[in-house]
Design a protein around this motif. Structure first.
Motif, PDB file in Angstrom:
ATOM      1  N   ILE A 152      -8.752   0.494  -2.760  1.00  0.00           N
ATOM      2  CA  ILE A 152      -7.402  -0.104  -2.308  1.00  0.00           C
ATOM      3  C   ILE A 152      -7.111  -1.778  -2.541  1.00  0.00           C
ATOM      4  O   ILE A 152      -6.045  -2.286  -3.066  1.00  0.00           O
ATOM      5  CB  ILE A 152      -6.954   0.352  -0.896  1.00  0.00           C
ATOM      6  CG1 ILE A 152      -6.975   1.751  -0.890  1.00  0.00           C
ATOM      7  CG2 ILE A 152      -5.523  -0.173  -0.559  1.00  0.00           C
ATOM      8  CD1 ILE A 152      -6.900   2.124   0.577  1.00  0.00           C
TER       9      ILE A 152
ATOM     10  N   ASN B 276     -15.990  12.972   9.607  1.00  0.00           N
ATOM     11  CA  ASN B 276     -17.281  12.021   9.439  1.00  0.00           C
ATOM     12  C   ASN B 276     -17.633  11.593  10.964  1.00  0.00           C
ATOM     13  O   ASN B 276     -19.017  11.337  11.011  1.00  0.00           O
ATOM     14  CB  ASN B 276     -16.570  10.792   8.755  1.00  0.00           C
ATOM     15  CG  ASN B 276     -16.699  10.820   7.338  1.00  0.00           C
ATOM     16  OD1 ASN B 276     -17.351  11.356   6.863  1.00  0.00           O
ATOM     17  ND2 ASN B 276     -15.602  10.174   6.952  1.00  0.00           N
TER      18      ASN B 276
ATOM     19  N   LEU C 295     -13.106   3.489  -0.721  1.00  0.00           N
ATOM     20  CA  LEU C 295     -11.598   4.068  -0.745  1.00  0.00           C
ATOM     21  C   LEU C 295     -11.147   2.415  -0.346  1.00  0.00           C
ATOM     22  O   LEU C 295     -10.181   1.938  -1.080  1.00  0.00           O
ATOM     23  CB  LEU C 295     -11.336   4.896   0.267  1.00  0.00           C
ATOM     24  CG  LEU C 295      -9.598   5.089   0.365  1.00  0.00           C
ATOM     25  CD1 LEU C 295      -8.716   5.574  -0.910  1.00  0.00           C
ATOM     26  CD2 LEU C 295      -9.001   5.566   1.736  1.00  0.00           C
ATOM     27  N   MET C 296     -11.495   1.768   0.576  1.00  0.00           N
ATOM     28  CA  MET C 296     -10.921   0.543   1.077  1.00  0.00           C
ATOM     29  C   MET C 296     -11.201  -0.420  -0.211  1.00  0.00           C
ATOM     30  O   MET C 296     -10.370  -1.349  -0.560  1.00  0.00           O
ATOM     31  CB  MET C 296     -11.845  -0.101   2.318  1.00  0.00           C
ATOM     32  CG  MET C 296     -11.672   0.748   3.610  1.00  0.00           C
ATOM     33  SD  MET C 296     -10.025   0.530   4.123  1.00  0.00           S
ATOM     34  CE  MET C 296      -9.925   1.937   4.957  1.00  0.00           C
TER      35      MET C 296
ATOM     36  N   ASP D 104     -13.975   9.222   2.290  1.00  0.00           N
ATOM     37  CA  ASP D 104     -15.038   8.438   1.993  1.00  0.00           C
ATOM     38  C   ASP D 104     -14.365   7.025   2.223  1.00  0.00           C
ATOM     39  O   ASP D 104     -13.916   6.120   1.222  1.00  0.00           O
ATOM     40  CB  ASP D 104     -15.636   8.434   0.782  1.00  0.00           C
ATOM     41  CG  ASP D 104     -17.068   7.802   0.712  1.00  0.00           C
ATOM     42  OD1 ASP D 104     -17.486   7.386   1.645  1.00  0.00           O
ATOM     43  OD2 ASP D 104     -17.713   8.116  -0.087  1.00  0.00           O
ATOM     44  N   TYR D 105     -14.426   6.282   3.408  1.00  0.00           N
ATOM     45  CA  TYR D 105     -13.643   5.149   3.456  1.00  0.00           C
ATOM     46  C   TYR D 105     -14.106   3.970   2.917  1.00  0.00           C
ATOM     47  O   TYR D 105     -13.197   3.267   2.459  1.00  0.00           O
ATOM     48  CB  TYR D 105     -13.630   4.800   5.197  1.00  0.00           C
ATOM     49  CG  TYR D 105     -12.385   5.714   6.052  1.00  0.00           C
ATOM     50  CD1 TYR D 105     -11.140   5.453   5.684  1.00  0.00           C
ATOM     51  CD2 TYR D 105     -12.652   6.513   6.804  1.00  0.00           C
ATOM     52  CE1 TYR D 105     -10.118   6.101   6.492  1.00  0.00           C
ATOM     53  CE2 TYR D 105     -11.880   7.372   7.538  1.00  0.00           C
ATOM     54  CZ  TYR D 105     -10.557   6.949   7.446  1.00  0.00           C
ATOM     55  OH  TYR D 105      -9.462   7.684   7.936  1.00  0.00           O
TER      56      TYR D 105
ATOM     57  N   ILE E 110       0.917  -1.110  -0.079  1.00  0.00           N
ATOM     58  CA  ILE E 110      -0.175   0.176   0.027  1.00  0.00           C
ATOM     59  C   ILE E 110       0.690   1.213  -0.024  1.00  0.00           C
ATOM     60  O   ILE E 110       1.830   1.121   0.676  1.00  0.00           O
ATOM     61  CB  ILE E 110      -0.872   0.065   1.110  1.00  0.00           C
ATOM     62  CG1 ILE E 110      -1.543  -1.388   1.506  1.00  0.00           C
ATOM     63  CG2 ILE E 110      -2.154   1.030   0.881  1.00  0.00           C
ATOM     64  CD1 ILE E 110      -2.376  -1.332   2.897  1.00  0.00           C
TER      65      ILE E 110
ATOM     66  N   ILE F  19      -5.429   4.752   6.560  1.00  0.00           N
ATOM     67  CA  ILE F  19      -6.041   3.678   7.159  1.00  0.00           C
ATOM     68  C   ILE F  19      -5.605   3.807   8.608  1.00  0.00           C
ATOM     69  O   ILE F  19      -6.352   3.303   9.463  1.00  0.00           O
ATOM     70  CB  ILE F  19      -5.484   2.350   6.442  1.00  0.00           C
ATOM     71  CG1 ILE F  19      -6.096   2.486   5.018  1.00  0.00           C
ATOM     72  CG2 ILE F  19      -5.852   1.001   7.153  1.00  0.00           C
ATOM     73  CD1 ILE F  19      -5.365   1.069   4.218  1.00  0.00           C
TER      74      ILE F  19
ATOM     75  N   VAL G 286      -2.336   6.474   1.472  1.00  0.00           N
ATOM     76  CA  VAL G 286      -3.462   5.479   1.635  1.00  0.00           C
ATOM     77  C   VAL G 286      -3.407   4.775   3.082  1.00  0.00           C
ATOM     78  O   VAL G 286      -4.355   4.731   3.869  1.00  0.00           O
ATOM     79  CB  VAL G 286      -3.816   4.649   0.605  1.00  0.00           C
ATOM     80  CG1 VAL G 286      -4.689   3.540   0.907  1.00  0.00           C
ATOM     81  CG2 VAL G 286      -4.486   5.376  -0.755  1.00  0.00           C
TER      82      VAL G 286
END
Lengths: 294, 453, 277
Positions: free
Chosen positions: C249, B280, C245-246, C241-242, A117, A125, A121
């Motif tokens: 990825i 959020n 996005l996940m 906006d998870y 990754i 995470i 990103v």
């Protein structure tokens, strides 16, 4: 063959072997860097139409930028701890994964995956994990230190960055260490066992000295990348809490683009580069002293 | 051997070429529209009139809206293609925009903060009555925020407001249906009584978003704006701090707002860990009624609509800074033109500039273009906007304040750069977390302004 | 004695699997949360997804939003060609630098190593302004050339260390047999480099595949976008906006994961072979 044709031959080989590398390297890195150094003597800004020569005033400004030096020291600390922990864990992993263990391939792949990754990103995470996952675990266990996010306290935020750095690079360095372990000639190992060296003793007296080249590379990688850490810094902490985790690269960036002091930012980048180069090169020279021919 | 010599010669030529090319560039920016080559380079396009223009958007949350808008525009005017340049992730926007300018690939037009309008002043096309007659449709005073040195460089497109948002359902449950009058919160004591009543009912009274843009860019900016109703009142105050003739701690408005801040911090939903600053999460907590109020603006709506099982009805109450209900700021909420549309003239051809002007005219003043903004929940400062639009509850609340003339003029916001938000916002965060006291905060703010040229 | 050995072995397994769980946890979270809405994700990142509710919805929206097929084509072309060029040119250069201890070669090597520490911010603006003025932006090929330049330092550094340990004799006999330098490099040295070639390949593939900043500066039009550039649509100014996005990825990782798993075998094989010789 006479010496003239030998010289021509050498030059020819030089061009063929090094030419393409050198051209690409110069055009992409060297020339922009030189141009960048030139710009530190001007009041250039990407958004101004004209600029002029200002001598050393940008460099003078760097020396009065207290925050830059504070962050510089902080960056040194971050790099130091990252280097230690990354290498210890990577070495341990490589040691365990070259020993007689089942599912080696699977395990090696598992430890390497964090590198799949990209930095930004990855930072997002982990930001989520520190803020939402760790705190949930903390609440469940009733363990006070985990109940608040790691990222909201200046010291813990740096620790968080070190954790993510170790998580990312340990698998990467592990590969290099594995190559180092496997590269130790069988005869040397057998000979040492005959001499009665086993386990820890063998590791210290035989393995580690023979793996100095791997150590040089691994230390160099973490040191150089650690100093330049930017993506992770941006995504994980963005300098928070209150600017305390702005490592040097981020400080330079904010100086150049947010505060619109491009010349000062560029001068800081050059000074920073020079310092890091000295640290990294002396590390290489220092560790090379311990190198033994296998 | 000859071939090797030839290769060497080739390499030398390339290197020389590059070096001369590079040194040629140091003589300053060429103004000969480098973007012009974009025309026709799109390949199969044989139409000679075809124009390709680029757009840079710093309101990343509505990238999709702009993409759809440009797609529709291309359907109506097939010879104009508008390309949206992706904004940098997170705070990489300024870096990206500057790199575009540095490389001679500046966007033909862009949506930016007012502070950027000043920074990029030299590059921007002036809007005049000839080239942009539609600007006369803009609401009174709306163009002022984009006017610098008498030149209109930015066209407004949205009005946003901020203050203390309150969740109507939660407040009704605490006070009883219809018993709460937002106008009753006009002093700090009234706010305190309100917060304590919420707290007594088991609901945290408010929420502060632990991010520097919110506390530095929005909360602290109130101190400057409330110095007086004119833009120059706020900028004049900042100038005095810069000159060292005024220290911010001696200003009663600063002290007043900080007293209110302490009050808010005491009733903060995020009190246990105030600096998390997860947008959020905060929006969701507020939408689910976990706290009664939230210091935020109506842009919260764009995130709120993406959530399920959240309340829909919200309103604004002011952030009072004193106990005198007549003081400016105690009965008002902030209204601001947060972004402006600008056209680049330094790195684009006249055709491209014209295409951008035409596109802006369509986007901002024609019903079809305006509809995109309205659908996304924006309140547009143009007189010809449909009057039958039903806005979301947050925007509606702001517009009610505007109709009553109860808004704080945040004009000085146009002169406050992103760096100021970050730096003074960081100080506010430090204060919120208890790492510094109010004197140190004030010193830090004074020092920041003194360090700015 | 045997018992002690067994206890040691057991401890080794426990240690390694605890570490593995720690290392893999973020991936586990990423995969399960790619099947949830962002809200469910924020509420409880550990809950198992209710498949009937979201299902592959995030994947479909990520696939469309990222213009996935176009982006993966761009990423593949750029990564593949850049890495091949780096491997070829850097191994040749490293070989020459090792075998000829001229002064100029030492200077070149030192410059290359030092270049690995240049902060990108220091050359970013000069780089874009030079290439922008020469009108060389917005092309994959220029980006590939840049990667070729930026990749030299690290690759030469690694190759240099490896080639140093290759004995000279074989090449010398080849040279005596009338081979040119080029022939002896490709016929004798290059095959020996296999393990280190694969290592550099993987590290460079990962770097280029995931790089965000450089392509964002060079590639301007949407048609040229790479995979990391395409994830921009999941980031907004204030939030991420998870959920999609996940999913995005996971989609981005799968190709490199396959490459890695496939070549891992060769790394180990290659390393072992290298050791036997």
């Amino acid at each position: 063959m006479n010496s003239k044709s030998k010289l021509l031959n050498n030059i020819g080989n030089f061009v063929i072997f090094i030419g393409p590398s050198l051209i690409a390297f110069s055009c992409v890195l060297l020339i922009p860097l030189i141009y960048g150094v030139y710009l530190t003597f001007t009041n250039y800004s990407p958004i101004k139409l004209t600029y002029e020569f200002v001598g050393f005033s940008n460099f003078q400004a760097v020396f009065t930028d207290k925050e830059f030096w504070q962050q510089f020291v902080k960056t040194l600390g971050y790099v130091f701890y990252s280097t230690i922990f990354c290498n210890v864990i990577a070495f341990l992993l490589a040691y365990l994964l070259t020993s007689n263990i089942k599912a080696r391939g699977f395990l090696r792949a598992g430890f390497f995956t964090p590198n799949l990754i990209g930095g930004i990103v990855l930072g997002y995470i982990w930001k989520f994990i520190f803020a939402n996952v760790f705190t949930k675990v903390g609440d469940a266990l009733g363990y006070q230190p985990l109940m608040t996010s790691f990222l909201t306290h200046p010291d813990r935020a740096i620790i968080a960055m070190i954790i993510v750095t170790v998580w990312q690079y340990a698998g990467y360095l592990m590969i290099i260490y594995i190559a180092g372990f496997v590269g130790i000639p069988q005869e040397v190992q057998e000979a040492s066992e005959i001499d009665g060296a086993t386990g820890f003793k063998k590791l210290c007296s035989i393995t580690i000295p023979l793996m100095v080249p791997s150590f040089i590379i691994c230390f160099f990688i973490v040191i150089s990348r650690g100093f330049m850490t930017y993506d992770l810094n941006l995504a994980l902490t963005n300098g928070q809490p209150y600017g305390s985790t702005r490592l040097a690269a981020m400080h330079i960036y904010q100086k150049a683009f947010q505060a619109n002091e491009y010349g000062i930012g560029q001068a800081e980048a050059i000074i920073f580069f020079a310092t890091v180069a000295i640290v990294a090169v002396s590390q290489v020279l220092l560790t090379k002293k311990f190198e033994v021919e296998a | 051997m000859k071939r090797r010599l030839f290769a060497m010669f080739l390499m030398l030529t390339v290197v020389t070429m590059l070096i001369t090319a590079c040194s040629g560039t140091t003589t300053g920016t060429s103004t000969s529209g480098t973007g012009g080559d974009a025309v026709g380079s799109t390949g199969s396009n044989t139409d000679k009139k075809a124009v390709k223009i680029t757009y840079f958007n710093t309101s990343a949350e509505v990238n999709t809206m702009f993409e759809n808008m440009f797609k529709r525009y291309n359907e109506i005017y097939p010879d104009v293609t508008i390309e949206l340049i992706p904004t940098g992730i997170g705070e990489g926007q300024q870096e990206k925009l500057q790199s575009l300018y540095a490389s001679g690939n500046a966007p033909t037009f862009m949506n930016v903060d007012p502070a950027n309008v000043i920074e990029y002043e030299d590059h921007l096309l002036e809007f005049t009555e000839e080239n942009a007659p539609w600007l006369s449709l803009a609401a009174d005073g709306a163009v002022d925020g984009g006017t610098f040195g008498g030149k209109v460089l930015g066209a407004p497109w949205s009005v946003q407001g901020y203050g203390l948002l309150y969740n109507k359902r939660v407040v009704n449950e605490i006070f009883g249906e219809g018993n709460f009058d937002p106008k009753s919160i006009n002093t700090r004591d009234a706010l305190q009584a309100f917060l304590e009543k919420c707290e007594a009912a088991g609901v945290p009274g408010t929420m502060l978003h632990g991010a520097n843009w919110s506390l530095g860019g929005h909360y602290l900016t109130l101190v400057y704006a409330v110095q007086g109703p004119k833009t120059s009142d706020g900028t004049g105050f900042i100038d005095k701090i810069k000159a060292g003739t005024v220290n911010i701690e001696d200003n009663p408005i600063f002290q007043g707002y900080m007293d209110t801040f302490d009050l808010l911090a005491k009733h903060n939903y995020n009190k246990a860990d105030p600096l998390v600053g997860d947008f959020n999460k905060d929006i969701q907590a507020f939408g689910e009624g976990k706290c009664a109020t939230f210091f935020m603006g109506d842009w919260a709506w764009t995130t709120m609509v993406t959530l399920e099982n959240v309340d829909q009805e919200y309103g604004f109450i002011p952030v009072p800074w004193s106990n005198n209900p007549d003081d400016y700021g105690n009965t008002e909420v902030v209204m601001v033109l947060p972004k402006f549309q600008c056209i680049n003239k330094s790195q684009s051809t006249p055709e491209q500039q014209q295409a951008a002007l035409d596109a802006l005219a369509w986007m901002l003043s024609e019903p079809e273009g305006q509809q995109f903004f309205i659908d996304a929940g924006f309140y547009m400062p143009y007189k010809n906007v449909r009057d039958d639009v039903v806005y979301n509850s947050m925007t509606t609340s702001i517009s009610e304040y505007a109709q009553r003339g109860k808004t704080i003029n945040l004009g000085c916001f146009s002169y406050i750069s992103g760096d100021a938000w970050t730096e003074t916002g960081n100080l506010m965060l430090k204060y919120l977390s208890g790492a510094i006291n109010r004197d140190e905060l004030a010193q830090g703010i004074n020092n920041y302004w003194k360090s700015v040229k | 004695m045997k018992e002690k050995k067994n206890v040691f072995k057991f401890a080794k397994y426990v240690l390694i699997y605890i570490l593995l769980i720690l290392f893999m946890m973020p991936f586990y979270l990423m995969v399960i949360n790619s099947f949830k809405t962002t809200q469910q994700f924020v509420n409880n990142p550990f809950s198992l997804p209710k498949l009937e509710k979201v299902g592959f919805g995030n994947y479909i929206s990520a696939f469309n939003k990222m213009n996935f097929l176009n982006a993966i084509t761009n990423s593949t072309i750029i990564t593949l060609i850049s890495v091949l060029l780096i491997l070829l040119t850097a191994s040749m250069a490293a070989y020459f630098l090792v075998r000829h201890k001229w002064k100029i070669n030492k200077i070149i090597f030192a410059t290359l190593v030092a270049s690995m520490i240049v902060p990108f911010q220091a050359i970013m603006i000069p780089l874009v302004s030079i290439y922008g003025r020469l009108n060389l932006m917005n092309s994959k090929w220029i980006l590939i050339f840049m990667y070729m330049g930026f990749g030299q330092g690290f690759a030469i550094f690694i190759f240099h260390g490896f080639i140093k340990n290759i004995p000279l004799e074989m090449e010398e006999s080849a040279l005596i047999d009338g081979c040119s330098k080029i022939q002896s490099f490709f016929q004798i040295v290059f095959p020996l480099l296999k393990p280190v070639l694969v290592t550099v390949l993987i590290l460079d593939v990962l770097w280029i595949w995931n790089d965000y900043l450089l392509p964002s500066l060079v590639l301007l039009s949407p048609i040229e976008r790479t995979l990391p550039l395409s994830t921009y649509s999941f980031f907004t100014t204030y939030s991420v906006d998870y959920a999609p996005l996940m999913a995005g990825i996971v989609l981005t990782i799968i190709p490199v994961l396959i490459v890695y798993l496939f070549s891992q075998k060769y790394i180990i094989e290659g390393v072992v072979q290298g050791a036997i010789k």
